[in-house]
Design a protein around this motif. Structure first.
Motif, PDB file in Angstrom:
ATOM      1  N   VAL A  19      -0.076  10.463   0.294  1.00  0.00           N
ATOM      2  CA  VAL A  19       0.831  11.457   0.898  1.00  0.00           C
ATOM      3  C   VAL A  19       1.716  10.793   1.955  1.00  0.00           C
ATOM      4  O   VAL A  19       1.312   9.812   2.571  1.00  0.00           O
ATOM      5  N   HIS A  20       2.935  11.307   2.125  1.00  0.00           N
ATOM      6  CA  HIS A  20       3.783  10.892   3.259  1.00  0.00           C
ATOM      7  C   HIS A  20       3.475  11.831   4.423  1.00  0.00           C
ATOM      8  O   HIS A  20       3.530  13.052   4.242  1.00  0.00           O
ATOM      9  N   LEU A  21       3.222  11.280   5.600  1.00  0.00           N
ATOM     10  CA  LEU A  21       2.921  12.142   6.751  1.00  0.00           C
ATOM     11  C   LEU A  21       3.669  11.689   7.999  1.00  0.00           C
ATOM     12  O   LEU A  21       3.710  10.490   8.298  1.00  0.00           O
ATOM     13  N   ALA A  62       1.036   7.557   4.255  1.00  0.00           N
ATOM     14  CA  ALA A  62       2.173   6.671   4.509  1.00  0.00           C
ATOM     15  C   ALA A  62       2.951   7.116   5.736  1.00  0.00           C
ATOM     16  O   ALA A  62       3.098   8.313   5.977  1.00  0.00           O
ATOM     17  N   HIS A  63       3.410   6.157   6.496  1.00  0.00           N
ATOM     18  CA  HIS A  63       4.283   6.306   7.675  1.00  0.00           C
ATOM     19  C   HIS A  63       3.514   6.632   8.963  1.00  0.00           C
ATOM     20  O   HIS A  63       3.319   5.767   9.784  1.00  0.00           O
ATOM     21  N   CYS A  64       3.151   7.907   9.173  1.00  0.00           N
ATOM     22  CA  CYS A  64       2.475   8.318  10.424  1.00  0.00           C
ATOM     23  C   CYS A  64       3.195   7.720  11.638  1.00  0.00           C
ATOM     24  O   CYS A  64       2.581   7.061  12.478  1.00  0.00           O
ATOM     25  N   THR A  74       5.973  -1.448   1.582  1.00  0.00           N
ATOM     26  CA  THR A  74       7.423  -1.677   1.653  1.00  0.00           C
ATOM     27  C   THR A  74       8.201  -0.380   1.567  1.00  0.00           C
ATOM     28  O   THR A  74       9.390  -0.363   1.877  1.00  0.00           O
ATOM     29  N   ASP A  75       7.524   0.728   1.083  1.00  0.00           N
ATOM     30  CA  ASP A  75       8.246   1.920   0.646  1.00  0.00           C
ATOM     31  C   ASP A  75       9.123   1.532  -0.546  1.00  0.00           C
ATOM     32  O   ASP A  75       9.048   0.400  -1.038  1.00  0.00           O
ATOM     33  N   GLY A  76       9.959   2.422  -1.015  1.00  0.00           N
ATOM     34  CA  GLY A  76      10.757   2.124  -2.211  1.00  0.00           C
ATOM     35  C   GLY A  76      11.884   1.146  -1.921  1.00  0.00           C
ATOM     36  O   GLY A  76      12.313   1.005  -0.778  1.00  0.00           O
ATOM     37  N   ALA A 129       0.789  -1.237   0.000  1.00  0.00           N
ATOM     38  CA  ALA A 129       0.000   0.000   0.000  1.00  0.00           C
ATOM     39  C   ALA A 129       0.822   1.289   0.000  1.00  0.00           C
ATOM     40  O   ALA A 129       0.242   2.385   0.017  1.00  0.00           O
ATOM     41  N   HIS A 130       2.138   1.176   0.013  1.00  0.00           N
ATOM     42  CA  HIS A 130       2.954   2.392  -0.193  1.00  0.00           C
ATOM     43  C   HIS A 130       4.318   2.002  -0.746  1.00  0.00           C
ATOM     44  O   HIS A 130       5.106   1.330  -0.082  1.00  0.00           O
ATOM     45  N   THR A 131       4.580   2.435  -1.971  1.00  0.00           N
ATOM     46  CA  THR A 131       5.875   2.118  -2.559  1.00  0.00           C
ATOM     47  C   THR A 131       6.239   3.135  -3.641  1.00  0.00           C
ATOM     48  O   THR A 131       5.446   4.019  -3.976  1.00  0.00           O
ATOM     49  N   HIS A 132       7.468   3.013  -4.120  1.00  0.00           N
ATOM     50  CA  HIS A 132       7.961   3.820  -5.244  1.00  0.00           C
ATOM     51  C   HIS A 132       8.677   2.814  -6.144  1.00  0.00           C
ATOM     52  O   HIS A 132       9.868   2.559  -5.981  1.00  0.00           O
ATOM     53  N   LEU A 133       7.921   2.203  -7.046  1.00  0.00           N
ATOM     54  CA  LEU A 133       8.418   1.012  -7.748  1.00  0.00           C
ATOM     55  C   LEU A 133       9.664   1.285  -8.591  1.00  0.00           C
ATOM     56  O   LEU A 133      10.555   0.444  -8.674  1.00  0.00           O
TER      57      LEU A 133
END
Ligand SMILES: [Zn+2]
Length: 425
Positions: free
Chosen positions: A206-208, A243-245, A294-296, A60-64
């Motif tokens: 968004v990254h927060l 993402a993150h929080c 996973t994030d990038g 649910a959050h990545t930068h492929l």
């Protein structure tokens, strides 16, 4: 294609029992579970003996496209890493580099049992094309940075992107707006993104509150925490992937407890960049929607959701001092149902039930590290490896069978990705 999955173990949602039986897939959906009528004609039979059949995982959050930077710049602080290593290379990335980097990631996702991802980056037409070419679902968030003026300019071309790609690939592609983060956007940028998302009825990504430094800086600039800034700017008025929080207080968690908001936990990235420990159990107890990402690949350094599930469970226990916190079943739900909701997939997304999208994985449970087998959900989170994923179906299409990818030339994709990286040097 009609697929019959034969003699697999699965959890029956209706009574929570572990059963062994057949599953029929037709028209991209699950047609039958357990007993399949004899008149069902299968174009393909997938033998599932020894496998756990379960909903595919959602990243649910990545930068492929960041797969090109895997193992290139490690052991650095977030800002040093971005400013001195990643951003200069990203400036040189053209369509070909973005496409082959994405294709490399698509193969990795399939091999690890992931059929849907929420990506945020630039050059998203290449990422979206790679998703279609590999048969995977993708929420393509076009990254946005700067102030109100730069956002307005970018959002004009975003509207063209949205109309071109939303629902493309027979519905595999969804389009979101990606205002990057409070440290790269101002409140005007956030407000423009929110207004455009409301107008197009699309999602936000968004990254927060990733680092303590970000929270401090945002409070200094706006007198608000990143979560408060996002809420006040209207980012939570549409489906929002946050993402993150990591650094959130109780007031922030109350704002995140909004049916539109989906907090994505990225444990490997948070650990590797020493960002801190997200209060996942507390957020879950307060009712926040949670998913896992996973994030990038450059801050992880892979797209392995099994590792993320494992860390999610372990960190929640260590942080709360409570070994009963976040049991395996809950973690697995975060990585399937939670992710599907974050991406705005149908209500039945991430579930194994009749009529649900046929996004299914078969995971081998007969390896020594999973034996003897007691609870396959516990195995998925605590002992299984991504390489145990045996077969993958996305939208009713067979993308991997017995670890082989029938539609993709993996050797060629690896070669092209290597070449793409060399072009950046
Ligand atoms: Zn990220």
């Amino acid at each position: 294609m009609n697929i019959l999955i034969q003699h697999g173990m699965y959890f029956d949602e209706t009574d929570g029992e572990l059963r062994t039986g057949d599953i029929a897939v037709a028209g991209g959906k699950i047609l039958n579970l357990g007993a399949v009528p004899s008149e069902f004609h299968a174009d393909h039979i997938l033998k599932a003996a020894g496998c756990f059949v379960t909903p595919a995982l959602v990243n649910a959050h990545t930068h492929l496209a960041m797969s090109l930077f895997r193992n290139l710049a490690d052991d650095m602080s977030l800002m040093d890493w971005l400013e001195h290593k990643i951003w200069p290379l990203e400036e040189k990335m053209g369509p070909s580099e973005l496409y082959w980097a994405s294709m490399l990631s698509m193969v990795e996702l399939i091999r690890g049992g992931v059929t849907a991802s929420a990506d945020m980056y630039f050059g998203m037409d290449q990422v979206a094309q790679a998703a279609i070419d590999s048969g995977l679902r993708l929420n393509a968030a076009v990254g946005l940075t700067g102030d109100r003026r730069t956002a307005r300019e970018k959002l004009r071309s975003f509207r063209d992107f949205f109309h071109q790609w939303e629902g493309a690939g027979e519905g595999l592609i969804r389009v979101d707006i990606g205002p990057h983060a409070p440290y790269t956007c101002d409140d005007g940028c956030f407000e423009e993104a929110a207004a455009c998302a409301a107008d197009l009825d699309c999602g936000i990504h968004v990254h927060l509150s990733e680092t303590a430094g970000e929270v401090e800086e945002t409070k200094n600039r706006f007198g608000l925490s990143p979560v408060e800034l996002a809420a006040r700017s209207g980012l939570f008025d549409q489906r929002c992937i946050a993402a993150h929080c990591v650094h959130v207080d109780r007031q922030d968690i109350e704002l995140l407890n909004n049916s539109n908001v989906h907090v994505v936990h990225n444990p490997s990235s948070n650990l590797k960049l020493a960002s801190g420990f997200a209060r996942v159990k507390e957020m879950m107890d307060m009712g926040v929607n949670l998913a896992i990402g996973t994030d990038g690949s450059s801050s992880n350094n892979n797209l392995n959701m099994f590792e993320e599930m494992h860390l999610t469970a372990l960190l929640a226990k260590a942080l709360s001092g409570d070994p009963t916190a976040l049991p395996a079943g809950q973690v697995l739900r975060m990585a399937s149902v939670g992710g599907a909701a974050a991406l705005g997939l149908p209500e039945s997304g991430g579930r194994l039930r009749i009529g649900a999208p046929a996004d299914i994985i078969l995971v081998r449970m007969d390896g020594v590290h999973n034996s003897p087998l007691h609870d396959p959900r516990a195995a998925m989170v605590y002992s299984a490896q991504a390489a145990d994923v045996d077969s993958v179906i996305c939208n009713g299409r067979l993308l991997m069978e017995r670890r082989r990818l029938p539609h993709l030339d993996e050797v060629e994709i690896r070669r092209k990705a290597q070449e793409a990286f060399e072009h950046l040097q």
